[in-house]
Design a protein around this motif. Structure first.
Motif, PDB file in Angstrom:
ATOM      1  N   PHE A  30      39.297  39.824  45.237  1.00 49.47           N
ATOM      2  CA  PHE A  30      38.560  38.806  44.499  1.00 49.47           C
ATOM      3  C   PHE A  30      37.097  38.770  44.899  1.00 49.47           C
ATOM      4  CE2 PHE A  30      42.154  37.370  42.362  1.00 49.47           C
ATOM      5  CZ  PHE A  30      43.214  37.375  43.234  1.00 49.47           C
ATOM      6  N   PHE A 346      40.366  27.314  29.237  1.00 53.56           N
ATOM      7  CA  PHE A 346      40.478  28.761  29.321  1.00 53.56           C
ATOM      8  C   PHE A 346      40.493  29.198  30.777  1.00 53.56           C
ATOM      9  CE2 PHE A 346      40.862  32.449  27.077  1.00 53.56           C
ATOM     10  CZ  PHE A 346      39.836  33.369  27.195  1.00 53.56           C
ATOM     11  N   LYS A 347      39.606  28.568  31.564  1.00 48.03           N
ATOM     12  CA  LYS A 347      39.476  28.893  32.973  1.00 48.03           C
ATOM     13  C   LYS A 347      40.780  28.606  33.698  1.00 48.03           C
ATOM     14  CE  LYS A 347      36.153  26.544  34.942  1.00 48.03           C
ATOM     15  NZ  LYS A 347      35.199  26.015  35.929  1.00 48.03           N
ATOM     16  N   GLU A 348      41.325  27.426  33.435  1.00 46.51           N
ATOM     17  CA  GLU A 348      42.540  27.027  34.140  1.00 46.51           C
ATOM     18  C   GLU A 348      43.682  27.986  33.811  1.00 46.51           C
ATOM     19  OE1 GLU A 348      41.312  22.401  34.322  1.00 46.51           O
ATOM     20  OE2 GLU A 348      42.873  23.019  32.910  1.00 46.51           O
ATOM     21  N   GLN A 350      43.483  31.136  33.180  1.00 47.98           N
ATOM     22  CA  GLN A 350      43.316  32.359  33.954  1.00 47.98           C
ATOM     23  C   GLN A 350      43.675  32.145  35.414  1.00 47.98           C
ATOM     24  OE1 GLN A 350      42.267  35.538  33.002  1.00 47.98           O
ATOM     25  NE2 GLN A 350      42.692  34.774  30.974  1.00 47.98           N
ATOM     26  N   GLN A 351      43.292  31.002  35.957  1.00 42.00           N
ATOM     27  CA  GLN A 351      43.591  30.749  37.361  1.00 42.00           C
ATOM     28  C   GLN A 351      45.089  30.684  37.584  1.00 42.00           C
ATOM     29  OE1 GLN A 351      41.151  27.316  38.151  1.00 42.00           O
ATOM     30  NE2 GLN A 351      39.982  28.470  39.648  1.00 42.00           N
ATOM     31  N   LYS A 352      45.771  30.114  36.588  1.00 49.21           N
ATOM     32  CA  LYS A 352      47.232  30.067  36.702  1.00 49.21           C
ATOM     33  C   LYS A 352      47.798  31.474  36.780  1.00 49.21           C
ATOM     34  CE  LYS A 352      48.030  25.998  34.001  1.00 49.21           C
ATOM     35  NZ  LYS A 352      48.273  25.732  32.613  1.00 49.21           N
ATOM     36  N   TYR A 354      46.379  34.198  37.945  1.00 52.64           N
ATOM     37  CA  TYR A 354      46.107  34.744  39.271  1.00 52.64           C
ATOM     38  C   TYR A 354      47.157  34.272  40.256  1.00 52.64           C
ATOM     39  CZ  TYR A 354      41.262  36.436  38.902  1.00 52.64           C
ATOM     40  OH  TYR A 354      40.123  37.119  38.618  1.00 52.64           O
ATOM     41  N   SER A 355      47.351  32.948  40.310  1.00 50.47           N
ATOM     42  CA  SER A 355      48.192  32.438  41.381  1.00 50.47           C
ATOM     43  C   SER A 355      49.650  32.792  41.127  1.00 50.47           C
ATOM     44  CB  SER A 355      47.998  30.945  41.570  1.00 50.47           C
ATOM     45  OG  SER A 355      47.973  30.330  40.324  1.00 50.47           O
ATOM     46  N   LYS A 356      50.020  32.913  39.844  1.00 52.37           N
ATOM     47  CA  LYS A 356      51.399  33.339  39.576  1.00 52.37           C
ATOM     48  C   LYS A 356      51.643  34.704  40.195  1.00 52.37           C
ATOM     49  CE  LYS A 356      52.136  31.336  35.139  1.00 52.37           C
ATOM     50  NZ  LYS A 356      51.911  31.750  33.781  1.00 52.37           N
ATOM     51  N   LEU A 358      50.007  36.139  42.700  1.00 48.67           N
ATOM     52  CA  LEU A 358      49.999  36.107  44.148  1.00 48.67           C
ATOM     53  C   LEU A 358      51.315  35.577  44.682  1.00 48.67           C
ATOM     54  CD1 LEU A 358      46.464  34.660  44.745  1.00 48.67           C
ATOM     55  CD2 LEU A 358      47.225  36.927  45.347  1.00 48.67           C
ATOM     56  N   VAL A 359      51.825  34.529  44.022  1.00 46.26           N
ATOM     57  CA  VAL A 359      53.037  33.904  44.532  1.00 46.26           C
ATOM     58  C   VAL A 359      54.233  34.839  44.398  1.00 46.26           C
ATOM     59  CG1 VAL A 359      54.674  32.070  44.090  1.00 46.26           C
ATOM     60  CG2 VAL A 359      52.259  31.568  44.197  1.00 46.26           C
TER      61      VAL A 359
END
Lengths: 365, 214
Positions: A30, A346-348, A350-352, A354-356, A358-359
């Motif tokens: 990142f 839109f941002k949120e 995309q962040q979701k 990413y974290s999906k 990673l998890v």
């Protein structure tokens, strides 16, 4: 672009770095992505003119202008004289003739009662004036696949690079224009042409009401004797290297969509209008002092919305077809980003994502 | 005739002994002017205009790194309000790729610099140690925006990673020992043998924008 980007998808990158579940090293990816974005981001790139590999003697297209040799400078100087003292006045006169003829011609035709004769004359006037204006820009246009030309009662969509896109298309056929009412010379032209041919001009206040706009356009399309509407779904001028998000509004109207791809050849002149840098007058001046406007227009086969497809998916399908034909890259971004920031939703989203990712690679059960 | 502006011979030295062309510095300078809207300095708000950056979960830390005085000048501390082009280049130099002609000593120095940069990103209170809380913050940021993830899960991930770090740095700890935090020396130890140079760089493409006419 100026930097080498690694195209490995995010998942692969993170999987490679993993020994155990979650690591200090996850931050690398990142971090680097962030730096890449700071040095050069895909979106802002599209709002500045395409860089040319070899110079075409227009200093405006060469951002890195250095003094190279006397011979080149002399050639360039001659070019300037030819363009400003010879081409520009000629073109200006032609443009004046074209615009005057348009206003006078359409006003005169507008006096006639509605009949097939009126429609025929209106087409003649529009086509002739359009052709004069294209000559005024020294435009050389190649039309491909003319059998797919937009029919009456349909909607023509195209990618948008400059205000002259409309003239490029009307050079080969008649369309009903859609747009906002302007003041000044543009307003005069709009008022004159709408008398001869049913263009759809909206007041500024009406534009804000999406349902009203859609309703009026639907009514127009439903009448199969009316000319096809011309719409640019990106909503703003892009620099002709890529196609940005198509706004779904145009695709909710219904009817048959006739996609058109327009690709300018930057070698002879840059047609892109950077509205945050130049106003319309200086833009037209630049166009009229370029060597020529050369472009290719491809008429693509008509498309309709499939069963179960929503407006957004349909819009993306059309966008892909246009991008493929024109050799442009496809971007999911909204052209409105030229002026506004990315929407939070839109941002949120995309962040979701990413974290999906990673998890999944992490220790969560 | 207009001539190329902005390339300072001094700026090239920030990148020595590597081959960074003045053209690349030109590009960065143009980018700087774009971000700063033609001002001489950039503030944190100027980074808001980059759409690609919005999606990065550690966006805050990356932008912060540009203003972190520890990255800008070796001996100072604290946060700068605004940075000029030279500072911008200084931060970008942490991401230059390695070149083939570097010797052992240069490589080692290079690596240390990059790792120090990364260390500063984690160590948000500037006390020279990455504590458990600081690491938790980073994990939470990386996982932010996922509504399904509870804070507890983020914490347990962080705790697990810290334990592993502790085992590398300190070895077996007694039952009463408390691990204070990762110092820079420990941080270096963790990365021994791992090739970070190829992960932490941004490589410029070769650009020739002018045709030569002889």
């Amino acid at each position: 672009g100026i930097i080498e980007r690694h195209e490995t998808p995010m998942e692969k990158e993170i999987a490679r770095l993993h020994r155990a579940d979650f690591e200090f090293s996850d931050i690398f990816y990142f971090c680097r992505k962030g730096f890449e974005a700071i040095v050069e981001d895909e979106v802002t790139q599209r709002f500045s003119s395409e860089e040319l590999v070899s110079w075409n003697l227009l200093t405006r297209t060469n951002v890195n202008f250095h003094y190279i040799s006397l011979r080149l400078t002399v050639v360039w100087g001659i070019g300037v004289i030819v363009r400003y003292c010879f081409l520009l006045p000629l073109r200006f006169i032609l443009a004046a003739i074209g615009i005057t003829a348009m206003i006078v011609g359409t006003t005169m035709v507008g006096q006639l009662p509605n009949s097939s004769m009126k429609n025929y004359l209106s087409e003649v006037v529009h086509l002739t004036c359009s052709r004069i204006l294209v000559r005024a820009l020294s435009g050389t246009i190649h039309y491909h696949n003319k059998e797919n030309k937009p029919q009456k009662g349909g909607i023509c969509v195209a990618n948008h690079t400059s205000p002259i896109d409309a003239i490029i298309l009307t050079n080969d056929g008649c369309y009903a224009m859609v747009g906002q009412v302007h003041g000044g010379l543009m307003g005069v032209i709009q008022r004159a042409t709408v008398k001869a041919c049913p263009h759809v001009w909206f007041e500024r206040s009406e534009m804000k009401d999406r349902h009203l706009v859609t309703k009026r356009l639907r009514e127009h399309v439903a009448d199969k004797s009316k000319l096809p509407i011309l719409i640019f779904p990106e909503g703003t001028c892009i620099n002709n290297t890529s196609v940005m998000m198509f706004k779904k509004g145009s695709f909710e109207i219904g009817g048959t969509i006739y996609p058109v791809a327009i690709k300018y050849d930057p070698q002879f002149g840059d047609a892109f209008w950077n509205s945050s840098k130049y106003n319309i007058v200086s833009y037209l001046l630049r166009i009229m002092t370029s060597w020529a406007i050369v472009c290719n227009v491809w008429y693509l086969p008509p498309m309709v919305r499939k069963e179960g497809e929503d407006a957004v998916q349909f819009a993306n399908r059309v966008k892909s077809a246009i991008a493929r034909q024109g050799g442009l890259t496809e971007l999911p971004w909204d052209g409105g980003l030229k002026r506004a920031k990315v929407k939070d939703t839109f941002k949120e989203e995309q962040q979701k994502n990413y974290s999906k990712m990673l998890v999944r690679n992490g220790s969560i059960g | 005739l207009p001539c190329a502006q902005g390339a300072h011979p001094h700026h090239l030295s920030l990148f020595s002994p590597l081959a960074v062309t003045s053209e690349q510095i030109e590009h960065l300078h143009r980018r700087f002017k774009q971000l700063s809207r033609d001002q001489l300095t950039i503030r944190k708000e100027n980074f808001d205009s980059i759409p690609d950056l919005e999606f990065n979960p550690i966006r805050g830390k990356i932008v912060h790194a540009f203003f972190d005085k520890r990255n800008l000048r070796q001996e100072s501390d604290g946060l700068a309000d605004e940075i000029n082009f030279e500072d911008f280049l200084t931060i970008m130099s942490y991401f230059r790729p390695i070149e083939m002609n570097m010797d052992e000593e240069q490589l080692d120095h290079f690596r240390k610099k990059k790792l120090k940069f990364l260390f500063h990103m984690y160590d948000s209170d500037h006390d020279g140690k990455i504590t458990l809380q600081e690491y938790r913050n980073v994990v939470e940021e990386l996982l932010s925006g996922n509504p399904h993830l509870e804070k507890e899960s983020a914490r347990s991930i962080a705790d697990g990673a810290m334990m592993e770090a502790a085992s590398i740095c300190v070895g077996q700890m007694g039952p009463d020992q408390v691990y204070e935090g990762i110092t820079f020396e420990d941080f270096l130890k963790m990365w021994q043998g791992i090739d970070i140079e190829t992960k932490m760089h941004v490589r410029f493409l070769n650009m020739e924008t002018i045709a030569h006419c002889y």
